[in-house]
Design an enzyme around this catalytic site. Structure first.
Site, short mmCIF file in Angstrom:
data_model
loop_
_atom_site.label_atom_id
_atom_site.label_comp_id
_atom_site.label_asym_id
_atom_site.label_seq_id
_atom_site.Cartn_x
_atom_site.Cartn_y
_atom_site.Cartn_z
N LYS A 271 -46.59 -35.57 -73.61
CA LYS A 271 -47.46 -34.38 -73.67
C LYS A 271 -48.95 -34.76 -73.70
CE LYS A 271 -43.98 -31.50 -76.04
NZ LYS A 271 -43.75 -30.58 -77.19
N TYR B 76 -41.25 -23.32 -70.27
CA TYR B 76 -40.90 -22.93 -71.65
C TYR B 76 -40.43 -21.47 -71.73
CZ TYR B 76 -42.59 -27.25 -73.86
OH TYR B 76 -42.75 -28.56 -74.28
N PHE C 205 -45.12 -18.95 -81.24
CA PHE C 205 -45.98 -20.07 -80.82
C PHE C 205 -46.06 -20.23 -79.30
CE2 PHE C 205 -41.73 -21.82 -81.88
CZ PHE C 205 -41.39 -22.42 -80.67
N ARG D 198 -33.25 -37.61 -77.82
CA ARG D 198 -33.58 -36.74 -78.96
C ARG D 198 -33.70 -37.57 -80.24
NH1 ARG D 198 -35.35 -31.50 -77.94
NH2 ARG D 198 -35.16 -31.41 -80.21
N THR E 283 -38.80 -32.22 -84.49
CA THR E 283 -39.88 -31.46 -83.86
C THR E 283 -41.18 -31.60 -84.66
OG1 THR E 283 -38.24 -29.87 -83.09
CG2 THR E 283 -40.54 -29.18 -83.00
N ARG F 206 -42.18 -39.42 -82.37
CA ARG F 206 -43.01 -38.38 -83.00
C ARG F 206 -43.61 -38.86 -84.31
NH1 ARG F 206 -39.22 -33.24 -81.17
NH2 ARG F 206 -40.53 -32.57 -79.43
N ASN G 174 -46.80 -32.69 -80.74
CA ASN G 174 -45.78 -33.66 -81.18
C ASN G 174 -45.39 -34.68 -80.11
OD1 ASN G 174 -44.37 -31.98 -79.54
ND2 ASN G 174 -42.94 -31.23 -81.09
N HIS H 214 -41.61 -34.26 -75.10
CA HIS H 214 -40.52 -33.29 -74.90
C HIS H 214 -39.27 -34.05 -74.48
CE1 HIS H 214 -38.25 -29.83 -73.43
NE2 HIS H 214 -37.89 -30.63 -72.43
N GLU I 238 -34.39 -28.44 -66.20
CA GLU I 238 -35.71 -29.07 -66.36
C GLU I 238 -35.95 -30.16 -65.31
OE1 GLU I 238 -36.00 -28.25 -71.18
OE2 GLU I 238 -35.79 -30.31 -70.47
P1 IDP Z 1 -38.27 -29.53 -79.49
O1 IDP Z 1 -39.44 -29.95 -78.61
O2 IDP Z 1 -38.06 -30.48 -80.62
O3 IDP Z 1 -37.00 -29.30 -78.69
P2 IDP Z 1 -38.52 -26.64 -79.65
O4 IDP Z 1 -38.04 -25.81 -80.79
O5 IDP Z 1 -37.75 -26.59 -78.38
O6 IDP Z 1 -38.67 -28.14 -80.18
O7 IDP Z 1 -40.02 -26.20 -79.37
C1 IDP Z 1 -40.68 -26.55 -78.19
C2 IDP Z 1 -42.07 -27.02 -78.53
O8 IDP Z 1 -42.82 -25.94 -79.08
C3 IDP Z 1 -42.17 -28.11 -79.63
O9 IDP Z 1 -41.93 -29.41 -79.13
C4 IDP Z 1 -43.57 -27.92 -80.14
O10 IDP Z 1 -44.55 -28.51 -79.27
C5 IDP Z 1 -43.71 -26.40 -80.09
N1 IDP Z 1 -43.32 -25.77 -81.36
C6 IDP Z 1 -42.07 -25.67 -81.89
N2 IDP Z 1 -42.06 -25.01 -83.06
C7 IDP Z 1 -43.36 -24.69 -83.28
C8 IDP Z 1 -44.03 -24.00 -84.35
O11 IDP Z 1 -43.43 -23.54 -85.33
N3 IDP Z 1 -45.39 -23.86 -84.22
C9 IDP Z 1 -46.09 -24.34 -83.16
N4 IDP Z 1 -45.51 -24.99 -82.14
C10 IDP Z 1 -44.16 -25.17 -82.20
MG MG Z 2 -36.65 -27.90 -77.18
#
Ligand code: IDP
Ligand code: MG
Length: 139
Positions: A10, A50, A58, A86, A92, A103, A113, A116, A127
């Site tokens: 990212k 997304y 968010f 993962r 996350t 991360r 973070n 992805h 994807e």
């Molecule tokens: P992941 O990347 O671990 O699969 P997801 O729940 O799919 O997590 O969320 C996608 C992306 O959205 C995250 O990697 C992060 O950049 C962002 N994100 C997830 N939860 C939050 C939040 O509570 N606040 C702000 N950004 C978030």
């Molecule tokens: Mg995800």
């Protein structure tokens, strides 16, 4: 079973000059790059990627972050690549990520973070196809 997953380094991680370290971690974990592309997302590219998160609070902030600078998009292949990646990524929220994860090393907060990774075979298929035609994947 050998499978493929989509990874994105990212904008935050690219800005921190962490591309090399992150790709080295993939390779050391047996996740072999079979396609790789550096690009800058447009707003519609980020929103389409997304789309599954469209209803989340968010969503707008996430899409703004993803267009804020260049990213590196990769297809990684290996045994259990989806789960393996993962695990390598960590939680996350980097504050909750285990030691030794990407991360933990490079993430700033739950939004910024660093990486992805696809979370299931279905999302991996969508994807990978979102960024790469089949002919661009190394056999
Ligand atoms: P992941 O990347 O671990 O699969 P997801 O729940 O799919 O997590 O969320 C996608 C992306 O959205 C995250 O990697 C992060 O950049 C962002 N994100 C997830 N939860 C939050 C939040 O509570 N606040 C702000 N950004 C978030
Ligand atoms: Mg995800």
């Amino acid at each position: 079973m050998s499978e493929r997953t989509l990874a994105i380094i990212k904008p935050d991680a690219v800005k921190k000059h962490a591309i090399g370290d992150i790709i080295a971690r993939y390779e050391k974990t047996g996740l072999k790059p079979v396609a790789l592309r550096m690009m800058q997302f447009s707003k519609s590219t980020a929103e389409g990627f997304y789309a599954v998160h469209k209803a989340r609070p968010f969503f707008d902030s996430l899409c703004t972050f993803m267009v804020s600078g260049p990213v590196v998009v990769l297809v990684l292949q290996g045994d259990n690549a989806i789960k393996k990646n993962r695990e390598l990524m960590g939680a996350t929220d980097p504050a909750k990520a285990e030691a030794g994860t990407i991360r933990k090393a490079h993430g700033t907060n739950i939004e910024f973070n660093a990486v992805h990774g696809s979370d299931s075979p279905e999302t991996a298929k969508f994807e990978i196809g979102y960024f790469f035609p089949e002919m661009d994947l190394v056999k």
